[in-house]
Design an enzyme around this catalytic site. Structure first.
Site, mmCIF file in Angstrom:
data_model
loop_
_atom_site.group_PDB
_atom_site.id
_atom_site.type_symbol
_atom_site.label_atom_id
_atom_site.label_comp_id
_atom_site.label_asym_id
_atom_site.label_seq_id
_atom_site.Cartn_x
_atom_site.Cartn_y
_atom_site.Cartn_z
ATOM 1 N N GLU A 109 1.577 3.561 2.123
ATOM 2 C CA GLU A 109 2.167 3.929 2.941
ATOM 3 C C GLU A 109 3.541 3.743 3.032
ATOM 4 O OE1 GLU A 109 -2.225 3.840 4.607
ATOM 5 O OE2 GLU A 109 -1.222 3.370 2.798
ATOM 6 N N HIS A 150 1.267 -1.050 -0.223
ATOM 7 C CA HIS A 150 0.072 0.367 0.016
ATOM 8 C C HIS A 150 1.059 1.395 0.087
ATOM 9 C CE1 HIS A 150 -4.070 -1.818 0.745
ATOM 10 N NE2 HIS A 150 -3.184 -2.828 0.766
ATOM 11 N N LEU A 198 -28.211 -0.510 -22.945
ATOM 12 C CA LEU A 198 -28.471 0.704 -22.523
ATOM 13 C C LEU A 198 -29.326 0.988 -21.402
ATOM 14 C CD1 LEU A 198 -26.040 2.650 -25.479
ATOM 15 C CD2 LEU A 198 -25.573 1.698 -23.125
ATOM 16 N N LEU A 256 -13.332 -6.041 -27.333
ATOM 17 C CA LEU A 256 -13.422 -5.373 -26.063
ATOM 18 C C LEU A 256 -11.705 -5.333 -25.074
ATOM 19 C CD1 LEU A 256 -17.124 -6.501 -24.873
ATOM 20 C CD2 LEU A 256 -16.095 -5.018 -26.314
ATOM 21 N N PRO A 298 -28.669 -1.189 -28.309
ATOM 22 C CA PRO A 298 -29.507 -0.333 -27.664
ATOM 23 C C PRO A 298 -30.386 -1.101 -26.441
ATOM 24 C CG PRO A 298 -29.199 -0.081 -29.535
ATOM 25 C CD PRO A 298 -28.356 -1.611 -28.978
ATOM 26 N N THR A 321 -25.010 -6.921 -29.422
ATOM 27 C CA THR A 321 -23.918 -5.777 -29.994
ATOM 28 C C THR A 321 -22.305 -7.009 -30.334
ATOM 29 O OG1 THR A 321 -24.125 -4.608 -28.357
ATOM 30 C CG2 THR A 321 -21.454 -4.443 -28.867
ATOM 31 N N CYS A 344 -5.526 1.448 6.605
ATOM 32 C CA CYS A 344 -6.197 -0.027 7.051
ATOM 33 C C CYS A 344 -5.991 -0.949 8.336
ATOM 34 C CB CYS A 344 -6.049 -0.983 5.413
ATOM 35 S SG CYS A 344 -4.419 -1.529 5.077
#
Length: 362
Positions: A46, A44, A301, A199, A298, A191, A69
């Site tokens: 820190e 992390h 969406l 993608l 569509p 799609t 944390c």
């Protein structure tokens, strides 16, 4: 703290479902250590800032963008433990951690160790930066960002069923930058069939090693196995979510074939053939997917917009006119007063296109 926030943003797209966090250590008005959470499962902010400091930390000040944390239900040790033996004079925290296991407890622990702790410096900026984390940790739902492209006359699909390409490459590069920020890219089955998308992330962003989940919403029936999402190097990051039902022997064989390639399937029990937005978001949350970019088509969406189940929307508008075709929002609105109004929209020119963005609707 401003520098710590800038450092935190370097972890965007790489630390989810953890938050972006940055840390800066200052001594005698000079920065002596810097760090940020670089990747999920890694050290992390820190700890990285402490390790970066090459001088004695006595009487220094730690600036950190999120409350350290203090719980052990994670991949790395509690940051409060890493801090407690460091002779900081003061610890300045931008915002409390919304996680109930931490919120306020980290501050209390540090104060009980004798540290002077200040909270709230640029806290609003820190919370805004981690909006996805805030929602996921408090609501157990992914942050939803809708992205779409449309022509000047409001169409995203022609009468012939095609949507490639509405925008030019400059806008598509922006889309890939958006994909990099999110855990998953989500599309409907139509799609997949019409566009056969990959993608993935390109334009050199893939060099950072980020591969988002590619999520398809829809029934596996009738699917062919030739689509890019089922055959590329990242087929193990392809996920299909559908209403649970019995399959024929042929359908089941196709699913098993795709599973052998690494494709994941999630069957959701319930009524009706089409999943509700709540069911979709719950299924994604179960996979620890904290943020999604919904790209179409569509039908999907329209569902998310009509249900107002989105946190941000980005509309790319190209100077093209196609006439008949499909809009991204196909619900009927009888009177203008009932139209959805975008909340505080912003506008950006990208080459000859306009990008309109908004955080939800009024």
């Amino acid at each position: 703290m401003q520098e710590a926030l800038e450092l935190a943003r370097k972890g965007e797209g790489m630390v989810s479902p953890n938050p972006m966090v940055g840390a800066v250590i200052v001594k005698n008005n000079e920065v002596i250590g810097r760090g940020h959470h670089q990747k999920y499962g890694h050290a992390h902010a820190e700890v990285n800032a402490i390790n970066d400091a090459k001088v004695d930390l006595t009487d220094s000040t730690l600036y950190v963008t999120l409350e350290p944390c203090c719980h052990t239900n994670k991949q790395t040790p509690p940051c409060t433990k890493a801090i407690e033996n460091i002779p900081f004079k003061r610890i300045v925290i931008a915002a409390l951690d919304p996680n109930p296991s931490v919120s306020g407890k980290g501050v209390l622990y540090l104060r009980n160790q004798g540290f002077e702790v200040e909270v709230g410096v640029l806290g609003e900026e820190s919370e805004k930066m981690n909006a996805s984390f805030q929602k996921f940790i408090t609501e157990k739902k992914p942050f939803v960002h809708i992205k779409l492209a449309q022509t000047l006359d409001g169409k995203m699909v022609t009468d012939g069923g095609t949507s490639k390409w509405i925008t030019d490459e400059s806008a598509r590069k922006k889309v890939h930058e958006l994909r990099f920020k999110y855990d998953a890219v989500v599309v409907g089955k139509e799609t997949l069939i019409n566009d056969n998308p990959s993608l993935t992330i390109r334009y050199d962003l893939e060099e950072k090693g980020k591969v988002p989940w590619r999520v398809i919403i829809g029934d596996p029936s009738g699917l062919e196995t030739h689509y890019q999402l089922f055959n590329d190097d990242y087929s193990n990051k392809t996920l299909m979510i559908y209403r649970d039902r019995n399959f024929s022997v042929t359908e089941f064989s196709k699913i098993k074939l795709l599973e052998e390639r690494g494709v994941k399937f999630i069957a959701v029990k319930g009524e009706g053939n089409w999943l509700t937005t709540e069911e979709i978001l719950d299924a994604l949350a179960e996979k620890n997917i904290a943020s999604i970019l919904v790209e179409g088509g569509p039908t999907l969406l329209t569902q998310f917009i009509a249900d107002k189940k989105y946190d941000k929307i980005s509309i790319f508008m190209a100077p093209k006119i196609v006439g008949n075709g499909r809009s991204f929002f196909e619900n009927s609105t009888l009177e203008m007063k009932d139209a959805l109004v975008l909340n505080n929209p912003t506008y950006e020119m990208i080459n000859n296109q306009i990008l309109i963005e908004s955080n939800g609707v009024c």
